[in-house]
Scaffold this motif. Sequence first.
Motif, PDB file in Angstrom:
ATOM      1  N   PHE A   1       0.771  -1.273  -0.118  1.00 62.04           N
ATOM      2  CA  PHE A   1      -0.122  -0.112   0.062  1.00 62.04           C
ATOM      3  C   PHE A   1       0.705   1.282   0.071  1.00 62.04           C
ATOM      4  O   PHE A   1       0.082   2.317  -0.381  1.00 62.04           O
ATOM      5  CB  PHE A   1      -0.813  -0.054   1.230  1.00 62.04           C
TER       6      PHE A   1
ATOM      7  N   ASN B   1      -5.907  -0.008   2.224  1.00 60.62           N
ATOM      8  CA  ASN B   1      -6.537   0.319   3.495  1.00 60.62           C
ATOM      9  C   ASN B   1      -6.909   1.638   3.728  1.00 60.62           C
ATOM     10  O   ASN B   1      -8.241   1.998   4.181  1.00 60.62           O
ATOM     11  CB  ASN B   1      -5.780  -0.413   4.784  1.00 60.62           C
ATOM     12  N   TYR B   2      -6.265   2.407   3.211  1.00 62.46           N
ATOM     13  CA  TYR B   2      -6.691   4.015   3.286  1.00 62.46           C
ATOM     14  C   TYR B   2      -7.614   4.239   2.464  1.00 62.46           C
ATOM     15  O   TYR B   2      -8.221   5.617   2.377  1.00 62.46           O
ATOM     16  CB  TYR B   2      -5.465   4.906   3.044  1.00 62.46           C
TER      17      TYR B   2
ATOM     18  N   ASP C   1       3.698  -3.660   7.064  1.00 58.45           N
ATOM     19  CA  ASP C   1       2.407  -3.493   6.442  1.00 58.45           C
ATOM     20  C   ASP C   1       1.268  -3.041   7.468  1.00 58.45           C
ATOM     21  O   ASP C   1       0.522  -2.274   7.159  1.00 58.45           O
ATOM     22  CB  ASP C   1       2.026  -4.747   5.700  1.00 58.45           C
TER      23      ASP C   1
ATOM     24  N   GLN D   1      -1.035   0.251   7.838  1.00 56.91           N
ATOM     25  CA  GLN D   1      -2.284   0.151   7.601  1.00 56.91           C
ATOM     26  C   GLN D   1      -2.954   0.547   8.978  1.00 56.91           C
ATOM     27  O   GLN D   1      -4.013   1.448   8.980  1.00 56.91           O
ATOM     28  CB  GLN D   1      -2.980  -1.391   7.420  1.00 56.91           C
TER      29      GLN D   1
ATOM     30  N   SER E   1      -5.905  -4.380  12.305  1.00 59.10           N
ATOM     31  CA  SER E   1      -5.398  -3.906  11.115  1.00 59.10           C
ATOM     32  C   SER E   1      -4.300  -4.709  10.313  1.00 59.10           C
ATOM     33  O   SER E   1      -3.391  -5.316  11.044  1.00 59.10           O
ATOM     34  CB  SER E   1      -4.427  -2.521  11.467  1.00 59.10           C
ATOM     35  N   GLY E   2      -4.581  -4.875   8.916  1.00 57.95           N
ATOM     36  CA  GLY E   2      -3.638  -5.725   8.324  1.00 57.95           C
ATOM     37  C   GLY E   2      -3.282  -7.145   8.604  1.00 57.95           C
ATOM     38  O   GLY E   2      -2.380  -7.878   8.415  1.00 57.95           O
TER      39      GLY E   2
ATOM     40  N   GLU F   1      -9.196  -4.412   6.996  1.00 52.68           N
ATOM     41  CA  GLU F   1      -9.379  -4.076   5.564  1.00 52.68           C
ATOM     42  C   GLU F   1      -8.629  -4.939   4.756  1.00 52.68           C
ATOM     43  O   GLU F   1      -8.391  -4.648   3.446  1.00 52.68           O
ATOM     44  CB  GLU F   1      -8.536  -2.474   5.481  1.00 52.68           C
ATOM     45  N   THR F   2      -8.076  -6.332   5.236  1.00 57.60           N
ATOM     46  CA  THR F   2      -7.625  -7.133   4.309  1.00 57.60           C
ATOM     47  C   THR F   2      -8.540  -8.318   4.007  1.00 57.60           C
ATOM     48  O   THR F   2      -9.566  -8.631   4.891  1.00 57.60           O
ATOM     49  CB  THR F   2      -6.501  -7.789   5.039  1.00 57.60           C
TER      50      THR F   2
END
Lengths: 288, 396
Positions: free
Chosen positions: B134, B153-154, B182, B186, B233-234, B259-260
């Motif tokens: 990302f 993710n953003y 990562d 994220q 996150s991630g 967000e993965t």
Amino acid sequence: MTQVIVNGLYLGAQYALIALGLTLIFALMNVLNFAHGQMYVFGGFITYTVYGQLHLPFVVALACSGVTLAIIGALFERFLFRTVIRRSVRDESTMLLAAGTAFFLDAVILLLFGEKQRGVPKIVNGVLNVDWLIIPYDKIIVGVIALVLIASFMAYMQFSRPGRAMRALAQDRVAAQLMGVNVDRYSMIGFALGAMLAGVVGGLLVAITGVNSGIGGPISIKAFLMVMIGGAGVVGGAIAGGFILGMLESVGLSVLHAYGDVTYLVIFAALMVFLSIRPNGLMGKPWG
Amino acid sequence: MIRKYSAVQSALIGASLLGLMATGAQAANTELKIGFVGVTSGPAAAWGTSNVRSMQTLAAQWNEAGGVKIGDRTYDIKIVTFDDQKDPKRAIAGMEKMAQEGIHYVVGPNVDDGAAAVRPVAEAKGIIYFPYAFPKALYTKPAANAVLGMVANYQSGPAIYKYLHDKRNVKTIAFVAANESDPLSQRDGGVAAANALGLQVVADKDTYQNDTRDFTPVLTPIVKLKPDLLVLSGVSPANAPLLIRAARELGYQGLLSTETAQDAKVLEEGAGELANGFISVGGASTPEIRSKAMDDFIARYTKMFGEYNDESNTKVYALQYIIDTLKANPKAIDDIAEYKKTIDGFSAPNPYVKGDKMLHYVGTTSFGQKRQLAVPLVVTEYKNGKFETLFVADVD
């Protein structure tokens, strides 16, 4: 705080069980078994297959994990480590061989069981939830089984004939041989026992944490950490190392969480200082 | 008489064979190599493996159907793979290997540091690559050869948080991430998005080692804060069920999201019904939006590899984009400058989702140039072994 202590004790029990097999093999053969984590993973996948896929009882799955890994351990000792120890005068040769077996098992596990994280149905449902403690029942059961296995292992090493022979080997290999101990036989039994312990604990913990093909290396590193704390080749040391690491992790993650991921930084820094003061760990070698 | 006949017959057979060989040589498809450099072993093997298998499945489907027609020629697609073991040094070696094989289009690497490491090689050797990483610097000028293969993710985080804020009344949010580049980047992106939305961030520093097996000690202090939403996150597919299970067993009642992309089977096995309500991101994931072509792809993948991986719902796209862009401009087969020219105006039907969705390049909002595949932003909710669509959105 009670929650933190219980978390630490539970982690410690499983860590101690992981470290036992590693320290046993080191004590008997002076071999750092880098494949210990991969053996743990193999055991986990066998339990996953037998219990999770074939739906046989969990105890049967654990037995399958233990027996399979014992056979693998015995074969490794008989055809690989024994040969290398005989032919090479350098300790590094066995270390390289152990690293090779780790890579080999990693590849085999990935081919056989795939890349996905695997898990099995909980062995017991429900959570003990009181004012001062929350812990799932399956963790309590696994923790108790881990303690029983540790006690059984120690009793076996203390009171059984093979256990006494292996302790003699660990203390002084030449003296044991001169006293009539069949060194080859008990080295093989010891390696098989160490591998079996890795397989059983992998199978036991698959019910809690699942298993995937990539965790072998990190498991080995943690096991080495425990063995270094307690003293290489000392059963009591491995157990102490496991509980100390479990408690440090639990307390550190609770107390230091606001500062980011510094728990392991602190643990490693403390370990460096500790080893500079006590290079043989808490209990040194041999176990006696 | 017999001998004479045999000689004639032999001559005829020989001529026929030569003719057949000549026809065969004319009919045989040219090989078009597409590369993959990513992680297919070790703890993160699941990420790269789903990439490679998606590519191999598509290539097998196309080759079996007679190949891919690009311009005047028909090509058989050959996937050349390299396992970088999540090591940037090996990723560089992998990209160099692709260059030596004359490959101009490479899918991967899977992680930030690998994607950053291969950039000089890709730019020097004329390779367009499609990372699953990302950092904006990879896709923002002067960088020109990397095309983000998924939704960042953003881009997905703000959409998810806004949805949950509006529809589920989320007001407080906590983040936990693995202590790796990562997930940490994220997490930072997620925290910024949450702050921008006016959510109260109650925890943003909690991290864990990626090899953690028991997350109870990690989550104990966070669960005490009782956030409305806990963002993993991630999180890797291997850790997601363990984190969910630990949080729920500690009595956490709020929402959980990431967000993965995740895999429903892994969640089912690892967390069972405790994973119900877990929100994640997919591509052409849910039965209600996916097309027959996607169903065929899943069936073929399952046949080839024994089990489907839901992460491939997003990873099916990269090879499709490469081939469709080459079809749009056949000169790009050997010339990535032509490929770059084609990106801006490219458009083709999206075969993997129902309706009239199109494949096109996006990224202008995030990167100032079109350097991202327009993979549908499908936000899903896990329920009893399956993902259900929560909402669908577009990047840009």
